[in-house]
Design an enzyme around this catalytic site. Structure first.
Site, short mmCIF file in Angstrom:
data_model
loop_
_atom_site.label_atom_id
_atom_site.label_comp_id
_atom_site.label_asym_id
_atom_site.label_seq_id
_atom_site.Cartn_x
_atom_site.Cartn_y
_atom_site.Cartn_z
N HIS A 240 -0.16 10.12 3.12
CA HIS A 240 -0.54 8.87 3.81
C HIS A 240 -0.78 9.15 5.30
CE1 HIS A 240 1.94 6.75 0.51
NE2 HIS A 240 0.72 6.32 0.32
N ARG B 160 -7.23 10.90 -3.90
CA ARG B 160 -6.63 12.21 -4.11
C ARG B 160 -7.39 13.03 -5.13
NH1 ARG B 160 -1.01 10.19 -5.78
NH2 ARG B 160 -2.45 8.64 -6.57
N SER C 144 4.14 9.12 -4.10
CA SER C 144 5.48 8.65 -3.75
C SER C 144 6.42 8.80 -4.95
CB SER C 144 5.42 7.19 -3.29
OG SER C 144 4.57 7.09 -2.16
N LYS D 263 5.48 -3.10 -8.58
CA LYS D 263 5.83 -1.67 -8.60
C LYS D 263 7.33 -1.40 -8.62
CE LYS D 263 2.37 1.63 -7.31
NZ LYS D 263 1.95 2.57 -6.27
N1 COA Z 1 -1.46 11.27 -0.27
C1 COA Z 1 -0.47 11.23 -1.16
N2 COA Z 1 -0.25 10.21 -1.99
C2 COA Z 1 -1.05 9.17 -1.89
C3 COA Z 1 -2.10 9.12 -0.99
C4 COA Z 1 -2.29 10.23 -0.15
N3 COA Z 1 -3.26 10.27 0.74
N4 COA Z 1 -2.75 7.96 -1.13
C5 COA Z 1 -2.12 7.30 -2.10
N5 COA Z 1 -1.09 8.03 -2.56
C6 COA Z 1 -0.20 7.68 -3.64
C7 COA Z 1 0.94 6.84 -3.22
O1 COA Z 1 2.05 7.63 -2.88
C8 COA Z 1 1.19 6.01 -4.47
O2 COA Z 1 2.02 6.72 -5.35
P1 COA Z 1 2.91 5.95 -6.45
O3 COA Z 1 1.96 5.25 -7.37
O4 COA Z 1 3.66 7.04 -7.08
O5 COA Z 1 3.78 4.97 -5.71
C9 COA Z 1 -0.20 5.88 -5.09
O6 COA Z 1 -0.95 6.92 -4.55
C10 COA Z 1 -0.94 4.63 -4.73
O7 COA Z 1 -0.23 3.97 -3.75
P2 COA Z 1 -0.73 3.17 -2.51
O8 COA Z 1 -1.81 3.84 -1.79
O9 COA Z 1 0.50 2.83 -1.77
O10 COA Z 1 -1.39 1.96 -3.15
P3 COA Z 1 -0.86 1.01 -4.27
O11 COA Z 1 -1.72 1.27 -5.45
O12 COA Z 1 0.59 1.09 -4.46
O13 COA Z 1 -1.12 -0.38 -3.61
C11 COA Z 1 -2.57 -2.18 -2.91
C12 COA Z 1 -2.39 -0.88 -3.63
C13 COA Z 1 -1.38 -2.66 -2.13
C14 COA Z 1 -3.71 -1.92 -1.98
C15 COA Z 1 -2.96 -3.18 -4.01
O14 COA Z 1 -1.93 -3.30 -4.95
C16 COA Z 1 -3.30 -4.53 -3.43
O15 COA Z 1 -4.33 -4.70 -2.82
N6 COA Z 1 -2.40 -5.50 -3.63
C17 COA Z 1 -2.57 -6.87 -3.12
C18 COA Z 1 -3.22 -7.80 -4.15
C19 COA Z 1 -4.69 -7.58 -4.18
O16 COA Z 1 -5.40 -7.88 -3.24
N7 COA Z 1 -5.17 -7.05 -5.33
C20 COA Z 1 -6.56 -6.68 -5.47
C21 COA Z 1 -7.48 -7.76 -5.88
S1 COA Z 1 -6.96 -8.69 -7.26
#
Ligand code: COA
Length: 161
Positions: free
Chosen positions: A17, A90, A128, A41
Site C-alpha cells: 500500500h 497486483r 493483508s 471483511k
Molecule cells: N500491495 C499489497 N497488497 C495490496 C495492495 C498492494 N499494493 N493493494 C491491495 N492489496 C491487498 C490488500 O492487502 C487486501 O488484502 P486482503 O484482501 O487480504 O485484506 C486486498 O489487496 C484488497 O484490499 P484493499 O485494497 O484494502 O481493498 P478492499 O478490497 O479491501 O476494499 C473498497 C475495497 C474499500 C475500495 C471497496 O470495498 C469499497 O469501495 N467499499 C465501499 C462501498 C462501495 O462503494 N462499493 C462499490 C460500489 S457498490
C-alpha cells in the site's frame, strides 16, 4: 487542487500500500487515504486502530491525509472534492474484481476516474490476509509491513517478547 482518494480496508496497511501511496502523491496534489468502515471483511484491527497505524506509517509522506468512511466510495470521494480513485493492481487475479469495481463506480459517478497503479513486483504476492496469517504463525514479516504495523500484529497475536 487535484485530489485523489485511495480507499481500502487497510487491515493492516502494508509496504505494498505504501508503495502505491508514494507513487500516487507524485500524480496528485493531495491523496486522501480512506479507511473503509464496513465492507464485510471482519477486520482484525478496529477502524480506529487501522487509521492510527496508517497515520503513523505515512507520517513522512507529504500531501497525504487519513480519513474513514462508510457507504459508497464515490460519495466519499465527491465530498472530498476528488477527481480520481486510486487502486493498486497486483496480479491478473486482481483485475476482474477491480474492473467490476471501477465500472460500477463509473456508473455511480461518471465524473470520477479510477487510476490503477501496478504494484511493485516485490509486493505483488502479498496481501493483508497473508501477512496476518504469517504473523500469527511466527513468520518474520518485517520486509512486508512498516515497523509500527509489525509491532501491532505481534501484540495482537501475543507474540511480542
Ligand atoms: N500491495 C499489497 N497488497 C495490496 C495492495 C498492494 N499494493 N493493494 C491491495 N492489496 C491487498 C490488500 O492487502 C487486501 O488484502 P486482503 O484482501 O487480504 O485484506 C486486498 O489487496 C484488497 O484490499 P484493499 O485494497 O484494502 O481493498 P478492499 O478490497 O479491501 O476494499 C473498497 C475495497 C474499500 C475500495 C471497496 O470495498 C469499497 O469501495 N467499499 C465501499 C462501498 C462501495 O462503494 N462499493 C462499490 C460500489 S457498490
Amino acid at each position: 487542487m487535484r485530489i485523489a482518494v485511495y480507499p481500502g480496508t487497510f487491515d493492516p496497511v502494508t509496504n505494498g500500500h505504501l508503495d502505491i501511496i508514494k507513487r500516487a502523491v507524485k500524480l496528485f496534489d493531495k491523496v486522501i487515504l480512506a479507511v473503509a468502515q464496513d465492507n464485510n471483511k471482519n477486520p482484525l484491527f478496529t477502524l480506529q486502530e487501522r487509521k492510527e497505524l496508517l497515520e503513523e506509517a505515512i507520517k513522512d509522506i507529504q500531501n497525504t491525509e487519513v480519513s474513514s468512511f462508510s457507504g459508497l466510495t464515490v460519495d466519499f470521494a465527491r465530498k472530498c472534492g476528488a477527481i480520481a480513485i486510486i487502486r493498486g493492481l497486483r496480479a491478473v487475479t486482481d483485475f476482474e474484481y477491480e474492473f467490476q469495481l471501477a465500472l460500477m463506480n463509473k456508473k455511480l459517478d461518471p465524473t470520477l476516474e479510477t487510476v490503477f497503479l501496478m504494484t511493485k513486483s516485490d509486493f505483488s504476492y502479498i496481501s493483508s490476509s497473508t501477512i496476518k496469517w504469517a504473523a500469527s504463525l511466527n513468520a518474520k514479516i518485517s520486509e512486508f509491513v512498516p515497523e509500527n504495523v509489525e509491532k501491532a500484529l505481534l501484540r495482537k497475536y501475543n507474540k511480542l517478547v
